[in-house]
Design a protein around this motif. Structure first.
Motif, short mmCIF file in Angstrom:
data_model
loop_
_atom_site.label_atom_id
_atom_site.label_comp_id
_atom_site.label_asym_id
_atom_site.label_seq_id
_atom_site.Cartn_x
_atom_site.Cartn_y
_atom_site.Cartn_z
N THR A 24 48.31 46.19 41.61
CA THR A 24 48.74 45.26 40.56
C THR A 24 48.00 45.56 39.27
OG1 THR A 24 49.23 43.55 42.19
CG2 THR A 24 48.89 42.83 39.91
N TRP A 25 46.68 45.73 39.34
CA TRP A 25 45.89 46.01 38.13
C TRP A 25 46.31 47.35 37.52
CZ3 TRP A 25 45.07 41.55 37.09
CH2 TRP A 25 44.30 40.64 37.82
N GLU A 36 48.77 50.26 33.07
CA GLU A 36 49.83 51.18 32.66
C GLU A 36 50.73 50.54 31.61
OE1 GLU A 36 51.66 52.35 36.34
OE2 GLU A 36 49.98 53.65 36.88
N TYR A 37 51.02 49.25 31.76
CA TYR A 37 51.83 48.53 30.78
C TYR A 37 51.14 48.51 29.41
CZ TYR A 37 53.05 44.44 28.01
OH TYR A 37 53.34 43.61 26.96
N ALA A 38 49.84 48.33 29.40
CA ALA A 38 49.08 48.17 28.16
C ALA A 38 48.73 49.49 27.49
CB ALA A 38 47.80 47.38 28.44
N ALA A 59 37.46 46.27 42.96
CA ALA A 59 37.34 45.06 43.79
C ALA A 59 36.73 43.88 43.04
CB ALA A 59 36.51 45.37 45.03
N LYS A 60 36.09 44.14 41.90
CA LYS A 60 35.44 43.07 41.16
C LYS A 60 36.24 42.60 39.96
CE LYS A 60 31.27 43.57 43.29
NZ LYS A 60 29.94 43.89 43.31
N ILE A 61 37.42 43.15 39.76
CA ILE A 61 38.27 42.69 38.68
C ILE A 61 38.98 41.42 39.16
CG2 ILE A 61 40.27 43.19 37.22
CD1 ILE A 61 39.47 46.15 37.34
N ASP A 62 38.69 40.31 38.48
CA ASP A 62 39.31 39.03 38.83
C ASP A 62 40.57 38.77 38.01
OD1 ASP A 62 37.39 38.25 40.76
OD2 ASP A 62 36.03 37.64 39.16
#
Length: 80
Positions: A4-5, A10-12, A68-71
């Motif tokens: 998802t991230w 990629e979108y940005a 794993a730490k990206i909220d």
């Protein structure tokens, strides 16, 4: 959540020709986990981390994020 991230990043951004890196689109700013807001940054999507490369006062700054730490990730752009 990594997949998802990756889609959000990629979108940005857009690919940097001849590299695995991606440059933020001119009209998009990026913020990860309520950290600094990035503009004119280059993103590298590694297998175990994300690296954000910026420049300030003639220096290159590399900031690393563990997948794993990206909220949360915020993309910021002008309203239509």
């Amino acid at each position: 959540m990594k997949a998802t991230w990756e889609k959000v990043f990629e979108y940005a951004s857009m690919p940097v020709h001849g590299t695995l890196s991606r440059k933020l689109r001119k009209e998009v700013k990026l913020q990860i986990n309520a950290g600094p807001v990035y503009t004119d940054a280059v993103i590298f999507l590694g297998e175990e981390f994300v690296r954000i490369v910026t420049s300030k006062d003639g220096e290159t700054i590399n900031t690393y994020y563990d997948w794993a730490k990206i909220d949360f990730v915020s993309t910021i752009s002008a309203a239509p």
